[in-house]
Enzyme design. Structure first.
Site, PDB file in Angstrom:
ATOM      1  CB  THR A 335      -0.856  -0.001   1.294  1.00  0.00           C
ATOM      2  OG1 THR A 335      -1.582  -1.225   1.372  1.00  0.00           O
ATOM      3  CG2 THR A 335      -1.844   1.145   1.330  1.00  0.00           C
ATOM      4  N   GLY A 417       1.125  -2.302   4.585  1.00  0.00           N
ATOM      5  CA  GLY A 417       1.580  -3.501   5.250  1.00  0.00           C
ATOM      6  C   GLY A 417       0.564  -4.521   5.696  1.00  0.00           C
TER       7      GLY A 417
END
Length: 527
Positions: A335, A417
């Site tokens: 991300t 993450g």
């Protein structure tokens, strides 16, 4: 590097994106305009992590906190093989909500914040960078090395990771001419073309060739919506996150448990400090894995789980001296998180993702758009609340945070993450609030990661190596299965933060674990 200003500040995971956002602020654009320009640039310079074919969440603050949820939904039928894969054509099974969220955000910027910026203004630089090329990022080089075998099986990715038949290396330029053409088209026609125009037609043709189950009408049905955030009281302020199907509910549940633990008294960096955080998120992730789903039509009163009574129950589940067992499957993901504050003090945070690094691995037709594999977030068990269904959104890892202190201090933070997102956010929240740390020290604080990460590692507690060895030994004695990972490990996320102090100073910083950076207006960028 820490950026400081009494006007606008911005942080992103790539210097080109930060610079593009700052140019937008300097041109009189709003914090939202800066995020739009920066996000478009990231599609050109950071394509393995984010792009037009992903989902996005926004957290915006002016007089109040609100969120924009841009999550694509499943099509009306499954892929041709009858199931959803982790990569490849069968992973292209949900639409992409990012650009729908861009439209909602731009409407707020123009209608409420007085912006005069159009799509040409925010997309031109990204199109130019995609066409002319940029030096390939350190992050892409790292991840393409890790995923070399996978990339060889997904031919669309070779154009992104190789040139003249060899792998991109440090100093090589990454060019995406087809993406540039798409960005130029969107600049002329607006982002709705992605869902209802010529681009939608090209995507629909690609969907049919892939046999992924999506159709043009699925694109047309994609919506982003502005909605109220979830919140809890934490210490002397309010902590905000995003409602389901995003996992922010469980970040807040874990922090609600910590509200009833003496975090500050445990001592910063102590074994009890880390133990409290690990055990709080451990319980929250167990609940998440059993229930998180698209709440639309589910009759799920998820907000009730943030009541004071529930918070006390969560805290009571934590044994202050002993670790609970842990063997849950992890949710690896990747991300980007970034944020900006403009000269008027309005803030916009954007978290955007292809889900796993390189997403599905499928670039659609000649558009240059790499599609996400967010459909892999559905649970394969047909009776699970998060099972696939037509038009349903999958359980989502994205969840940005904001904290508004009673004294007027404002904090915005987030990270990439997967399962690591709430864990890193807990470290940041406790450092910023319980220990009143400035954002640079909070971002450098040693982190932990519970469970599997981006690879098939063990279900243990990973501790960055600058945690005191005596603390690690004490955690092991408490029953944690401890593993040491490098200092400032990228496994613990690429976070960022903005702090707006009561005296008007604004600070921004991106994670020292990556190549991201921050800038402040008036040329003051700190060091």
């Amino acid at each position: 590097m820490l950026a400081q200003s009494h006007a606008g500040v911005i942080c992103t995971p790539h210097p080109e994106a930060t610079a593009a956002g700052m140019r937008m602020l300097d041109a009189g654009g709003t914090a939202i305009d800066a995020m739009l320009a920066a996000s478009a640039v990231l599609a050109a310079v950071y394509p393995h992590m984010t792009g037009l074919g992903g989902d996005a969440l926004w957290m915006i603050h002016d007089r109040r906190v609100r969120t924009i949820v841009g999550i694509g939904q499943a099509g009306q039928r499954l892929p041709d093989g009858g199931g959803i894969g982790l990569r490849g054509p069968s992973a292209v099974a949900t639409t992409a909500g990012a650009l729908a969220s861009w439209q909602v955000a731009q409407d707020i910027s123009r209608r409420e914040w007085g912006s005069r910026m159009g799509w040409q203004d925010v997309l031109d630089e990204a199109a130019q960078l995609a066409r002319e090329g940029v030096v390939v990022s350190e992050s892409q080089l790292f991840w393409q090395a890790q995923r070399g075998a996978m990339i060889e099986t997904l031919p669309d990715l070779k154009a992104l990771c190789q040139v003249d038949g060899r792998w991109l290396q440090a100093g090589d330029r990454l060019r995406q001419s087809r993406l540039a053409t798409t960005l130029e088209h969107l600049a002329r026609h607006g982002v709705q073309d992605f869902y209802q125009g010529e681009l939608a037609t090209a995507f629909a043709e690609a969907f049919a060739r892939l046999g992924c189950g999506l159709q043009r009408q699925d694109l047309a049905a994609t919506r982003a919506e502005e909605q109220a955030p979830l919140s809890i009281r934490y210490r002397q302020g309010t902590l905000y996150n995003v409602a389901p199907p995003c996992q922010g509910l469980y970040t807040l549940q874990a922090m609600a448990a910590l509200q009833h633990k003496a975090v500050a008294a445990a001592g910063n960096g102590s074994a009890r400090y880390y133990h409290f955080l690990v055990e709080a998120i451990k319980q929250a992730l167990l609940r998440r894995n059993g229930e998180l789903c698209d709440p639309v039509g589910a009759g799920w009163d998820y907000a009730a789980s943030l009541s004071e009574g529930c918070a006390r129950d969560y805290a009571a589940l934590i044994d202050d001296q002993q670790a609970a067992p842990w063997s849950e499957p992890g949710r690896p993901a990747d991300t980007i998180w970034m944020a900006a504050t403009d000269a008027e003090g309005r803030s916009a945070c954007l978290i955007q993702s292809l889900f796993h690094d390189f997403g599905s691995g499928c670039v659609l037709s000649d558009t240059g758009v790499l599609w996400q594999n967010r459909a892999a977030g559905f649970n394969p068990e047909p009776d699970h609340p998060n099972a696939w269904a037509p038009g349903k959104r999958p359980a989502h890892t994205l969840n940005p945070s904001a904290y508004l202190a009673d004294n007027g201090r404002r904090l915005f933070f987030g990270t990439q993450g997967g399962d690591g997102q709430p864990q890193t956010q807990m470290v940041l929240a406790t450092q910023l609030v319980d220990f009143a740390q400035p954002i640079d020290k909070a971002l450098r604080t040693p982190r932990f990661l519970l469970g599997r990460s981006f690879f098939d590692s063990t279900d243990n507690l990973k501790l960055e190596a600058d945690i005191d060895p005596a603390v690690s030994a004490r955690l092991a004695a408490m029953g944690h299965e401890v593993e040491t990972i490098p200092v400032l490990s990228p496994y613990t996320g690429q976070a960022g933060a903005i702090a707006i102090e009561t005296d008007g100073r604004r600070f921004a910083m991106h994670d020292p674990r990556g190549q991201g950076n921050a800038l402040g207006q008036s040329g003051r960028s700190g060091g």
